[in-house]
Design an enzyme around this catalytic site. Structure first.
Site, PDB file in Angstrom:
ATOM      1  N   TYR A 204       1.264  -1.562   0.288  1.00  0.00           N
ATOM      2  CA  TYR A 204       0.263   0.191  -0.086  1.00  0.00           C
ATOM      3  C   TYR A 204       1.134   1.758   0.277  1.00  0.00           C
ATOM      4  O   TYR A 204       1.720   1.399   0.777  1.00  0.00           O
ATOM      5  CB  TYR A 204      -0.938   0.001   1.160  1.00  0.00           C
ATOM      6  CG  TYR A 204      -1.576   1.470   1.707  1.00  0.00           C
ATOM      7  CD1 TYR A 204      -3.086   1.239   0.890  1.00  0.00           C
ATOM      8  CD2 TYR A 204      -0.974   2.223   2.208  1.00  0.00           C
ATOM      9  CE1 TYR A 204      -3.862   2.834   1.047  1.00  0.00           C
ATOM     10  CE2 TYR A 204      -1.973   3.569   2.118  1.00  0.00           C
ATOM     11  CZ  TYR A 204      -3.152   3.513   2.011  1.00  0.00           C
ATOM     12  OH  TYR A 204      -3.640   4.842   2.298  1.00  0.00           O
TER      13      TYR A 204
ATOM     14  N   GLU B 239      -3.996   7.497  -3.596  1.00  0.00           N
ATOM     15  CA  GLU B 239      -3.896   6.051  -3.464  1.00  0.00           C
ATOM     16  C   GLU B 239      -3.665   4.970  -4.071  1.00  0.00           C
ATOM     17  O   GLU B 239      -4.252   4.829  -4.971  1.00  0.00           O
ATOM     18  CB  GLU B 239      -5.127   5.961  -2.617  1.00  0.00           C
ATOM     19  CG  GLU B 239      -4.850   4.620  -1.712  1.00  0.00           C
ATOM     20  CD  GLU B 239      -6.096   4.723  -1.189  1.00  0.00           C
ATOM     21  OE1 GLU B 239      -6.245   4.269   0.082  1.00  0.00           O
ATOM     22  OE2 GLU B 239      -7.039   4.064  -2.236  1.00  0.00           O
TER      23      GLU B 239
END
Lengths: 393, 298
Positions: A116, A204
């Protein structure tokens, strides 16, 4: 505003952030041509809508799934034909679904590990923060909740920018070594440039992946842009897809009204964002359900009030309207006249409660009373909220 | 006393020749505020309202008139530059009214202001008012866009992110016969110059302020930080209100900063923490003044 996956890919290409090869297509022929161009790679075709859950969604024409592996240009054309101009329903679109205008033909990447990686504007420190984790591909909120030690944060100096040692620290914390660390460093450095150059509020990547053939790629991205900065990014504004937005919100934005549609049945029209939120809250407090957030701003014109009225009345769920205006500088009588003009133009099929306060309020109330329209006057916010809740009950 | 500004504060207005800036500069003059200069690049030498000198630069305005506070009304693309020009000229209090300044611009401005002697209020704020002692609070210092007449000179400090919600609280106090020491709108943007906590600290030190209303909304943790400080340090009664209990998560509610990002920045979480810190939280926005008076024992 949101952007499509293929538009995110365009931005990544422009800033040299490595992502799987891919091409957007508006017709089955274009999809076939793209599949031919990438022949040899394992390919996937993806419907382009602003909603998650595409793979498990279904089309209203009966075709299952908005994401498919493809084995030939012919198959790309066939699947594109079943997706384009058809309505895709996913868990995020609601029953109405979204019409697919474009598809993307892209490389289906084999994955060694999912990470991530995000860059956000951190409010409490007033600086960008990079958030990373070895636990990619799942909800980062869950990771933060269950294993907070697996969330790595690196704050970046607002003027100096991202430093090489900060990148090395992050790579080490993610257990990336050798060439992978080098590739990660270049990717993050370019991603940070993108974040700053395009005035992002959030960027993101989930997941960021390493592949068996030794690449580091941004697989899926979510962009947030600072609305205040859009004036200096016409190329981002051009990416806006109004068909993906709530039509009520699109109409409101054309009149510079700040409108957000909700599910309740009491509409409200308020000046000022804080007061507008508080008005929704007080409707709820007295047992009602707000149908919208609507801030007409400090200097609303008659035209804006009329437009706001039309948008409110266009919502079939709305059973009553509460107008709450604190006319500090604005003349309450001017607002009263605007409300009457709007009500006369659109008709007034449902109860309307008006709470006016401030400058020239007596005159404003008298004007409302003299109009002959069925308008209920209220003295305070709580009085207004109670009256409209009673009226729709 | 009051905080930040009083009836003797000398004010300059940047963007005084634009329609918005001119209108509110006039209203400040009507209120009795000492407006001593205007700044609009290229219009130096002209006069505003026939007697207020206009300068090309803030430095000239400060040198010629001794202004110590500035109200900024310039459009968003030029607002960061206008703030930094004040810092360079040594203006003590910079009040940025402008709505819509890019967040990255404010990030850089905030960093650049560290160590300077200037304080920034805003941006995207209604400004601040220290009410005067005359009729309808005339004679006070009004910087920004708040309606002057709703105020009354007194002992309650008000701090808020929202403009109209501040007016609502001020008007409730005035209607009940309680005046204000100073009312400060800190603005609805995610990055601002002065926080709830900064203003609470000033009210706590100010002998004229006896009680405080703090108004917040969803998004960020500024109200929570202020409340936690107040629990340990503030000697004065505080009432609070948090707007946005019904706001859907992830949506920006008008103010750039009014967006729920996580569990801690919802209205419900903030209200709970405020109450735990001894702040009396108003159940509805109609009860802000009433809630304060009950806690205050009035």
């Amino acid at each position: 505003m949101n952007i499509h996956e293929y538009q995110a890919k365009e931005l990544f290409d422009r800033f040299q952030v490595p992502s799987p090869i891919g091409k957007v297509a508006s017709t089955p022929e274009e999809a076939a041509a793209a599949a031919k161009e990438f022949a040899g790679a394992k390919l996937v075709i993806k419907a382009q809508v602003h909603a998650g859950g595409r793979g498990k969604g279904h089309f209203k024409n009966g075709f299952q799934g908005g994401v498919h592996l493809i084995e030939s240009p012919e198959q790309a054309a066939e699947f594109a034909g079943k997706m384009l101009n058809e309505t895709l329903v996913t868990v995020q679109t609601g029953e109405a679904g979204k019409v697919v205008r474009k598809v993307m033909v892209a490389e289906a990447v084999d994955i060694t590990h999912e990470y991530y990686l995000a860059i956000l504007m951190d409010r409490s420190t007033s600086r960008p923060v990079i958030v990373a984790s070895t636990e990619g591909g799942m909800s980062i909120e869950d990771v933060a909740h269950n294993t907070p030690e697996k969330i790595i944060r690196q704050f970046v100096h607002p003027i100096l920018g991202l430093q090489a040692y900060e990148i090395r620290k992050l790579a080490a914390a993610l257990n990336l070594h050798g060439d992978l660390a080098k590739q990660f460093g270049k990717l993050l450095s370019n991603l940070y440039k993108l974040f700053i150059s395009l005035d992002c509020s959030m960027l993101e990547i989930n997941p960021l992946v390493t592949t068996p053939d030794g690449r580091v790629l941004a697989l899926d991205a979510k962009f947030g842009f600072d609305d205040n900065s859009l004036f200096r990014h016409p190329e981002i504004v051009a990416m806006r897809d109004k068909e993906e937005e709530d039509p009520r919100e699109v109409a409101a934005s054309e009149y510079d009204l700040n409108y957000i549609g909700l599910d309740g049945n009491i509409a409200c029209l308020v000046n000022g964002a804080g007061l507008a939120m508080a008005t929704m809250d007080i409707i709820k407090h007295y047992g009602g359900e707000p149908a919208n957030f609507l801030d007409v701003g400090g200097g609303a014109s008659k035209e804006q009030v009329t437009a706001a009225f039309k948008i409110i009345l266009g919502d079939p769920n709305v059973k009553g309207i509460l107008i709450n205006i604190f006319g500090g500088i604005m003349d309450c009588n001017v607002i009263a006249e605007g409300v009457i003009a709007a009500a006369k133009e659109t008709g007034l099929p449902i109860p309307l409660v008006v709470r006016l306060e401030g400058n020239n309020v007596e005159m404003g109330k008298a004007t409302l009373k003299a109009s002959g329209l069925n308008i209920v006057s209220a003295d305070t916010m709580s009085d207004g909220a109670q009256k409209i809740v009673a009226a729709v009950a | 006393m009051a905080i930040l500004v009083d009836e003797n504060t000398k004010l300059l207005v940047q963007g005084i020749t634009g329609s918005f800036g001119a209108r509110h500069a006039s209203l400040s003059l009507d209120y009795g505020t000492k407006l001593v200069a205007g700044v609009t690049p290229g219009k130096g030498g002209q006069k505003f309202a026939d007697f207020v000198p206009i300068f090309d630069t803030v430095a000239q305005a400060v040198n010629e008139t001794g202004a110590t506070a500035s109200a900024i009304f310039v459009p968003p693309p030029f607002a960061a530059d206008a703030i930094l020009e004040c810092v360079d000229a040594g203006v003590e209090l910079v009040v940025a009214i402008t709505e819509g300044i890019p967040v990255m611009d404010m990030m850089r401005v905030k960093e650049a202001m560290k160590g300077s002697k200037s304080r920034l209020i805003g941006p995207n704020c209604p400004g601040l008012v220290t009410p005067g002692r005359g009729e309808k609070s005339h004679g006070g210092c009004r910087i920004g866009i708040a309606p002057g007449y709703i105020h009354k000179r007194g002992n309650v400090g008000v701090v808020s992110r929202s403009g109209t919600l501040t007016y609502e609280a001020v008007w409730q106090l005035t209607q009940l016969g309680y005046g204000q020491s100073t009312c400060v709108g800190i603005g609805g943007d995610p990055i601002n110059g002065t926080s709830h906590l900064d203003v609470l600290q000033m009210f706590n030190e100010d002998p004229e302020t006896e009680a405080i209303i703090m108004i917040g909304e969803i998004g960020g943790t500024a109200e929570v930080e202020a409340a936690r400080w107040a629990k340990e340090n503030c000697k004065k009664p505080i009432a609070g209100f948090i707007a946005g209990a019904t706001a859907p998560p992830g949506r920006r509610m008008g103010h750039a900063g009014a967006i729920v990002g996580g569990e801690e920045d919802t209205a419900q979480a903030k209200k709970r923490i405020l109450a735990e810190c001894g702040i009396a939280v108003a159940e509805t926005p109609s009860d802000m003044a009433k809630t304060l008076l009950e806690l205050w024992g009035k």
